[in-house]
Scaffold this motif. Structure first.
Motif, PDB file in Angstrom:
ATOM      1  N   THR A  87       0.871  -1.302   0.067  1.00 50.15           N
ATOM      2  CA  THR A  87      -0.045   0.063   0.038  1.00 50.15           C
ATOM      3  C   THR A  87       0.872   1.198   0.027  1.00 50.15           C
ATOM      4  N   ILE A  93       1.716   4.533   1.404  1.00 44.79           N
ATOM      5  CA  ILE A  93       1.276   5.253   2.600  1.00 44.79           C
ATOM      6  C   ILE A  93       1.739   6.542   2.475  1.00 44.79           C
ATOM      7  N   ASP A 147       2.434  10.749   0.685  1.00 42.94           N
ATOM      8  CA  ASP A 147       1.368  11.456  -0.057  1.00 42.94           C
ATOM      9  C   ASP A 147       1.761  11.701  -1.625  1.00 42.94           C
ATOM     10  N   PRO A 188      -1.436   7.728  -3.692  1.00 45.48           N
ATOM     11  CA  PRO A 188      -1.501   7.365  -2.218  1.00 45.48           C
ATOM     12  C   PRO A 188      -2.681   6.742  -1.843  1.00 45.48           C
ATOM     13  N   GLY A 189      -2.486   5.852  -0.918  1.00 47.33           N
ATOM     14  CA  GLY A 189      -3.640   5.012  -0.217  1.00 47.33           C
ATOM     15  C   GLY A 189      -4.042   3.813  -1.244  1.00 47.33           C
ATOM     16  N   GLU A 190      -3.652   3.902  -2.353  1.00 44.82           N
ATOM     17  CA  GLU A 190      -3.894   2.621  -3.047  1.00 44.82           C
ATOM     18  C   GLU A 190      -2.917   1.439  -3.139  1.00 44.82           C
ATOM     19  N   LYS A 191      -3.107   0.444  -3.743  1.00 44.45           N
ATOM     20  CA  LYS A 191      -2.129  -1.085  -3.502  1.00 44.45           C
ATOM     21  C   LYS A 191      -1.506  -1.206  -4.925  1.00 44.45           C
TER      22      LYS A 191
END
Length: 352
Positions: A43, A45, A47, A73-76
């Motif tokens: 992931t 994490i 910005d 950001p925030g995606e896998k």
């Protein structure tokens, strides 16, 4: 060394990406299973979007595939690793190195397992037992090289070699070591995955070759055998600037070895190793780890002012080694960013 950041604007891995696992144990597989695959999921994490630039395998028997587009950001994203399993029956332990944007050093992933020609009873593979119920391949587990303030994890496959399901509670003897087993309870005759982490930020500070132990309570009864996890802990210089490194301590040993020549198998030899601090700050020698045959008589930690020398006395006993040629290593763990580990060698030939 590998502790230095590559270029500006990069950060340590734990601030940029988080992996679901970094070691995958395939456990026991058969030659007839052909190729096996696993997926490491990460992931973003941070910005900023991250890109997996490249993924390199330590061996042609392993092929990696990975997410090619930027991961927001925030995606896998993922890295799929396939072990070809075309080398016959043997244990394997392969490294896969991922180069990810924004991360200051490559991320190392690991796959491991053992290939067998035919199905074997768990009792014949997992021969080191705990409480007569759990079987391990090895009596001790490793996390390898790690740094002060960091965590390092690995995973081992174990088996329930008994005739009934076993509920296992793990009691660690040091807050730095955590362990988890899945599935738990472990069905009779089945395997389970034991993941373990050494987090050097927790518990008492240890240096160099260090051991952590845990006890297993199986169905409410504590087993007499303990499990040991080994780590080699060095100082952490992440985030140091070139200027700080330039002003740091530098340990220097003029002659880095002791050549004993041909010696009798009942002989004892004394030697003093002069370690000079040729740097600009105080040198700390946190620990000295000696291989078999060498005893360090000077207690560590040692503090050495710039320009000064520490004399470390050692004793070598030939009787503790077999007859023949030998090379034994003494490793000093220090606060020097250019030489966090310093090796001294003792060699010779023992005759009757």
């Amino acid at each position: 060394g590998e502790c230095l950041a590559q270029g500006s604007g990069t950060q340590s891995e734990e601030k940029v990406v988080s992996f679901n696992e970094k070691v995958h144990d395939f456990g026991d597989i058969l030659v007839s299973d052909k190729s096996v695959s696993c997926v490491f999921v990460f992931t973003n994490i941070s910005d900023k979007p991250v890109v997996v630039h490249n993924v390199v395998s330590s061996c042609g028997c392993t092929t990696p595939e990975w997410t090619k587009s930027p991961v927001k950001p925030g995606e896998k994203g993922n890295i799929k690793v396939t072990f070809k399993n075309d080398q016959g029956a043997y244990p394997f332990n392969k490294s896969i190195t991922a180069y990810i944007s924004g991360v200051n050093r490559p991320v190392v992933l690991k796959i491991k397992g053992a290939v067998y020609g035919k199905k074997m009873p768990v009792k014949e593979i997992y021969t080191n037992t705990i409480g007569g119920v759990l079987g391990f391949k090895e009596k001790s587990l490793l996390v390898g090289n790690t740094y002060q303030g960091k965590a390092k994890s690995d995973v081992a496959t174990i088996a329930n070699i008994s005739k009934k399901a076993a509920k296992v509670e793990i009691v660690s003897d040091n807050p730095a070591l955590t362990m988890a087993m899945t599935p738990n309870p472990v069905p009779a005759g089945e395997k389970a995955s034991l993941s373990y982490t050494v987090n050097t930020a927790l518990g008492p500070k240890l240096w160099g070759a260090s051991e952590y132990t845990a006890r297993f309570v199986i169905d409410g009864v504590e087993a007499s055998e303990k499990i040991t996890v080994h780590a080699i802990i060095a100082d952490n210089f992440e985030g140091w600037t070139q200027s700080q490194i330039g002003k740091a301590a530098v340990p220097t040993i003029e002659v880095g070895y002791l050549e004993l020549g041909t010696i009798a198998n009942n002989s004892t030899h004394s030697h003093t190793i002069a370690i000079k601090n040729t740097g600009k700050s105080n040198l700390t020698i946190y620990k000295a780890d000696a291989e078999e045959g060498i005893t360090v008589l000077t207690p560590c930690p040692l503090n050495v002012a710039p320009g000064k020398t520490a004399n470390v006395r050692i004793k070598f006993e030939a009787s503790s080694l077999p007859v023949g040629e030998f090379v034994k290593i003494l490793t000093f763990t220090t606060n020097s960013p250019t030489r966090p580990r310093l090796d001294f060698f003792v060699n010779g030939t023992i005759e009757k």
